[in-house]
Design an enzyme around this catalytic site. Sequence first.
Site, mmCIF file in Angstrom:
data_model
loop_
_atom_site.group_PDB
_atom_site.id
_atom_site.type_symbol
_atom_site.label_atom_id
_atom_site.label_comp_id
_atom_site.label_asym_id
_atom_site.label_seq_id
_atom_site.Cartn_x
_atom_site.Cartn_y
_atom_site.Cartn_z
ATOM 1 N N CYS A 1 -3.828 8.634 6.448
ATOM 2 C CA CYS A 1 -4.466 7.317 6.526
ATOM 3 C C CYS A 1 -3.580 6.394 7.353
ATOM 4 O O CYS A 1 -2.407 6.685 7.588
ATOM 5 C CB CYS A 1 -4.600 6.683 5.148
ATOM 6 S SG CYS A 1 -5.467 7.669 3.936
ATOM 7 N N THR B 1 0.849 -1.194 0.000
ATOM 8 C CA THR B 1 0.000 0.000 0.000
ATOM 9 C C THR B 1 0.882 1.240 0.000
ATOM 10 O O THR B 1 1.824 1.358 0.770
ATOM 11 C CB THR B 1 -1.047 -0.018 1.136
ATOM 12 O OG1 THR B 1 -2.071 0.911 0.780
ATOM 13 C CG2 THR B 1 -0.494 0.346 2.507
ATOM 14 N N HIS C 1 -5.876 -0.327 4.377
ATOM 15 C CA HIS C 1 -5.498 1.089 4.243
ATOM 16 C C HIS C 1 -6.773 1.902 4.470
ATOM 17 O O HIS C 1 -7.582 2.062 3.570
ATOM 18 C CB HIS C 1 -4.938 1.308 2.832
ATOM 19 C CG HIS C 1 -4.477 2.716 2.535
ATOM 20 N ND1 HIS C 1 -3.409 2.971 1.728
ATOM 21 C CD2 HIS C 1 -4.938 3.935 2.899
ATOM 22 C CE1 HIS C 1 -3.218 4.286 1.611
ATOM 23 N NE2 HIS C 1 -4.161 4.894 2.317
#
Lengths: 159, 281
Positions: free
Chosen positions: A28, A22, A45
């Site tokens: 995030c 990711t 994520h």
Amino acid sequence: MNLIVGVSDMKVTNDIEATLVTYSLGSCIGVAIYDPVARVGGLLHYMLPESSLDQEKARKNPYMFADTGIPALFKAAYKLGAKKQRMKVIVAGGSQVLDQKGFFNIGKRNDIAVRKMFHKNNVIIDYKDVGGTVNRTIKLAINTGETCLKVSGKGEKKI
Amino acid sequence: MSNINSIIKKINRLTPIPQVASKVMSIAQDPKSSMYDLSKVIIYDTAVTANLLKVVNSAFFGLPEKVDSVHQAIVYLGMAQVVDLVLLSASGENLQTAQEGYDLEAGELWKYSVSSALIARELAEKKGVKETHLIFTAALLKDIGKVILNQYVKDSFDKISALVTEQNFTFREAEKEVIGIDHAELGAMVAENWKFSPKMVEIIRHHHRPQETSMSEFESAIVYMADTICMMMGIGVGSDGLAYRFHPEVVESLELTETEFQKMVAGFVEKIEQVEAMINV
């Protein structure tokens, strides 16, 4: 083979050829889990802390929120034979814009959300790199469980 | 100073923005202009027209049938939207390249620029701002200075990074301190060079510190907010990370509530894949 986990996305696999990746976590948070016995790994994520913001969106995509995404990640790994007590858990992301305070500080809120959930469910975090102003990328190789963390401008390290 | 002058000279090495961009902007500002006037100006630039039709036909818009003329695009999407898409189709050349100094691969700065522009427009519409094209274009081009400064950031990265991590500088402040000029100032010079309006120049110059502008305060605040949202989502974030300052007074001036703010983030997250499809990242 890289399996890319996008923003508000989750993937779990036992394919030993796969590496879960990711990119660009920003505020995030990425949660990587791995069971070395079952050789099952998962990567989430999520973007926002709480699904109460928009239940409809959470139903459509539970991976957008911490409180719906994290349980979904663990459940999907259990389905492939992973066990909680063997699980290695890595948490990264949650960066903040400088001097950010209050409700706009999603990075911090995302961090609090994951800590709360893990505390309630007795999950121990093995490695954590959260906060600051940096941009992070996580890679998890299913074959070995090797996890790498890349910080933009500072290179990649094994954890 | 000689260093700064040689940096400024490099503005001329950028691919100039096609003329069609300023032409559609003036059509958009003229209430008497018709759909016919708009399409006539666009089709004259075949490269931009081809890009425009590709964007219009992407999954982002989900149109019921394939659009193969500018006229048809205007019928489906309206003049205002097509003006923005022409600006987008005309701006990609410089912004699509990789920026190693900022640790951005090819396409990443472009995705950032387009995302900022889309969020800025949404915010402008929500707040009832009339000059949406100005805001859209300023958000789209705000980081054009990075394309020039990239090489210098790469050469001085350790010094810049040390100021950020050890002395609480923002990345922009550190650029200014180490190189003598920052990407926002340089971007404003590019906009001047391309004969954009003084308002546009001002918004680009102040996109990290909108509270310091003497004009276009509200417009600058919108572009700033859109940029902040992108950074938080990790879009186009490279070696500069999120090392820019948060200005609560700017956010207050926009009167955004917590729910509104988070809903904008959530709404945009759902569109990211379509944005990627639209710009072929």
